[in-house]
Design a protein around this motif. Structure first.
Motif, short mmCIF file in Angstrom:
data_model
loop_
_atom_site.label_atom_id
_atom_site.label_comp_id
_atom_site.label_asym_id
_atom_site.label_seq_id
_atom_site.Cartn_x
_atom_site.Cartn_y
_atom_site.Cartn_z
N CYS A 157 0.76 -1.28 0.01
CA CYS A 157 -0.05 0.09 -0.12
C CYS A 157 0.79 1.32 -0.01
O CYS A 157 1.64 1.43 0.93
CB CYS A 157 -0.97 -0.03 1.19
N CYS A 184 0.10 3.40 3.76
CA CYS A 184 0.48 2.74 4.98
C CYS A 184 1.71 1.78 5.00
O CYS A 184 2.25 1.14 5.72
CB CYS A 184 -0.53 2.05 5.80
N CYS A 226 -4.66 0.16 -0.06
CA CYS A 226 -5.26 -0.87 0.81
C CYS A 226 -6.69 -0.66 1.30
O CYS A 226 -6.79 0.52 1.23
CB CYS A 226 -4.43 -1.55 1.96
N CYS A 240 -6.89 2.10 3.81
CA CYS A 240 -6.53 3.60 3.73
C CYS A 240 -7.27 4.05 2.49
O CYS A 240 -7.31 5.41 2.17
CB CYS A 240 -5.07 3.54 3.02
ZN ZN Z 1 -2.73 1.29 3.63
#
Ligand code: ZN
Length: 256
Positions: free
Chosen positions: A158, A161, A182, A185
């Motif tokens: 991702c 993050c 992801c 997020c």
């Molecule tokens: Zn993420």
């Protein structure tokens, strides 16, 4: 001005006058350059022409040209055709992919920045575009071009993050963030495109395959059902990053 010899692929051509061409060439040892081919279409009384009758898109030739990175235009003084891709010119899909590869190369690589590995990879890719392995050959080349030119999106984790994506639900891609996002997020990012998780795993696998001379080895057979969504994701990333539309993309996908 020094004259250099190099093997070149013609990425773009512009008929400058009745007799001359301005060419964008990707050379093996000198990188991308623009060259004026004066008298490209002119013939002598004996019927001979200075540049084998003019240089065509995707032609590969042994060239002699002036080399001065400070100048915008080189002068092509000799061109000897080595590969005219006769088989490829009979295959419309292969030609479109070849011209798209040339367009991407012309925009993603800096002028006078040599990438001999990419040259070899593109030459191999063009040779394979006339075969039934054209889709995977193109995708393999495209990924290598992005990697070497520094335009590869974040596809392993991702982009926000830095966690790996779980195997639940579709993945999402954010052209603005330049990577996959992801599920947790996702609410933080506007304008994402859904991307099939199986295809994401496929690309991640392709990026881990061994490479020789810039060409990905042991590419699996791929269908357009698999490559189209991946090529589309890459296109949206490139167009967002460069801030311009890729002209050939209209011929690569059935509809946008
Ligand atoms: Zn993420």
């Amino acid at each position: 001005m020094p004259l250099v010899h190099d093997r070149c692929i013609c990425l773009r051509k512009f008929e400058y006058s009745e007799t001359s061409q301005i060419l964008t060439l990707f050379s093996r040892e000198h990188g991308l350059l623009r060259a004026m081919a004066k008298g490209a279409h002119r013939r002598t009384k004996a019927g001979a022409s200075k540049f084998d009758g003019g240089v065509d898109l995707l032609d590969i030739g042994q060239a002699v040209f002036t080399h001065d990175p400070a100048r915008e235009l080189s002068t092509l003084t000799e061109w000897s055709l080595r590969e005219g891709h006769l088989e490829l010119r009979k295959c419309l899909r292969g030609m479109y992919l070849g011209q798209y590869a040339a367009e991407l190369m012309g925009f993603l690589v800096e002028e006078h920045d040599p990438h001999p590995d990419l040259f070899v990879a593109m030459e191999k890719c063009l040779a394979e575009l006339s075969t039934s392995r054209r889709e995977e050959a193109f995708l393999g080349f495209e990924l290598e071009l992005l990697r070497q030119a520094g335009y590869l999106a974040e596809l392993s984790m991702c982009v926000l993050c830095h966690n790996e994506l779980s195997d639940r639900g579709p993945a999402s891609f954010s052209p603005a963030r330049g990577g996959i996002v992801c599920r947790s997020c996702l609410p933080k990012v506007a304008q994402t495109m859904p991307f099939d998780l199986r295809l994401l795993r496929l690309v991640q696998g392709l990026l881990k395959l061994p490479r020789v001379d810039g060409a990905i080895q042991r590419l699996p057979r791929l269908s357009r059902h698999q490559t189209d969504p991946i090529n589309r994701l890459i296109l949206s990333h490139i167009e967002h990053t460069l801030g311009r539309r890729m002209r050939m993309s209209a011929y690569i996908f059935d509809k946008r």
